[in-house]
Scaffold this motif. Structure first.
Motif, PDB file in Angstrom:
ATOM      1  N   LEU A 154      23.730 -26.532 -18.108  1.00  0.00           N
ATOM      2  CA  LEU A 154      24.488 -27.272 -19.113  1.00  0.00           C
ATOM      3  C   LEU A 154      25.230 -26.311 -20.042  1.00  0.00           C
ATOM      4  O   LEU A 154      24.601 -25.504 -20.724  1.00  0.00           O
ATOM      5  N   VAL A 207      23.044 -26.457 -29.899  1.00  0.00           N
ATOM      6  CA  VAL A 207      23.469 -27.628 -29.141  1.00  0.00           C
ATOM      7  C   VAL A 207      24.841 -28.006 -29.670  1.00  0.00           C
ATOM      8  O   VAL A 207      25.043 -28.129 -30.882  1.00  0.00           O
ATOM      9  N   ASP A 208      25.805 -28.207 -28.763  1.00  0.00           N
ATOM     10  CA  ASP A 208      27.186 -28.415 -29.164  1.00  0.00           C
ATOM     11  C   ASP A 208      27.520 -29.829 -29.611  1.00  0.00           C
ATOM     12  O   ASP A 208      28.646 -30.093 -30.004  1.00  0.00           O
ATOM     13  N   TRP A 235      26.061 -35.661 -27.519  1.00  0.00           N
ATOM     14  CA  TRP A 235      26.047 -35.993 -26.095  1.00  0.00           C
ATOM     15  C   TRP A 235      25.385 -34.906 -25.267  1.00  0.00           C
ATOM     16  O   TRP A 235      24.713 -35.197 -24.274  1.00  0.00           O
ATOM     17  N   TRP A 236      25.549 -33.645 -25.666  1.00  0.00           N
ATOM     18  CA  TRP A 236      24.848 -32.567 -24.955  1.00  0.00           C
ATOM     19  C   TRP A 236      23.346 -32.674 -25.201  1.00  0.00           C
ATOM     20  O   TRP A 236      22.546 -32.437 -24.286  1.00  0.00           O
ATOM     21  N   THR A 255      19.602 -24.659 -19.601  1.00  0.00           N
ATOM     22  CA  THR A 255      20.716 -24.068 -20.344  1.00  0.00           C
ATOM     23  C   THR A 255      21.656 -23.290 -19.431  1.00  0.00           C
ATOM     24  O   THR A 255      22.811 -23.072 -19.788  1.00  0.00           O
ATOM     25  N   GLY A 297      26.658 -26.954 -22.823  1.00  0.00           N
ATOM     26  CA  GLY A 297      26.623 -27.343 -24.224  1.00  0.00           C
ATOM     27  C   GLY A 297      25.329 -27.023 -24.944  1.00  0.00           C
ATOM     28  O   GLY A 297      25.190 -27.304 -26.126  1.00  0.00           O
ATOM     29  N   VAL A 298      24.359 -26.424 -24.247  1.00  0.00           N
ATOM     30  CA  VAL A 298      23.078 -26.067 -24.850  1.00  0.00           C
ATOM     31  C   VAL A 298      22.837 -24.587 -24.582  1.00  0.00           C
ATOM     32  O   VAL A 298      22.976 -24.126 -23.450  1.00  0.00           O
TER      33      VAL A 298
END
Length: 113
Positions: A21, A86-87, A90-91, A18, A23-24
């Protein structure tokens, strides 16, 4: 004991991912620990059902549909855990691939009892 170590490894890897990334998100390490427990339960209960339902697509795609099933499991975990976000799909997809790779590497370095 081996199960507890694997859960801790998964929580540590998930928490570190996280940070890489955008998006998480986890609220903290406790959220990552809860995630690893929920992920283990979902892999035990829900994933076999999804694997059976997705078997034709898995065969057609030569196993690549399993990556989609893993991402769906991450999104289901996100639904149940308030301290995780989670956004998008794909993320979750990228997170599940990296989580699988890094967790497998970490578990193989530790060896089996």
């Amino acid at each position: 004991m081996n199960l507890i170590i694997r859960l801790l490894v998964t929580a540590i890897v998930a928490y570190l991912l996280t940070m890489i990334l955008p998006g998480v998100h986890f609220a903290g390490f406790a959220g990552a620990l809860i995630f690893s427990i929920v992920l283990g339960l979902l892999n035990l209960i829900v994933k076999p059902v999804l694997n059976i339902l997705g078997l034709p697509l898995t065969i057609i795609t030569l196993g690549l549909f399993t990556l989609v099933i893993n991402a769906v499991i991450i999104l289901i975990a996100d639904y149940f855990i308030d301290s995780m976000q989670v956004d998008g799909f794909w993320w979750a997809f990228i997170f599940s691939i990296l989580l699988s790779i890094v967790t497998s590497l970490a578990n193989s370095m530790m060896g089996d009892d």
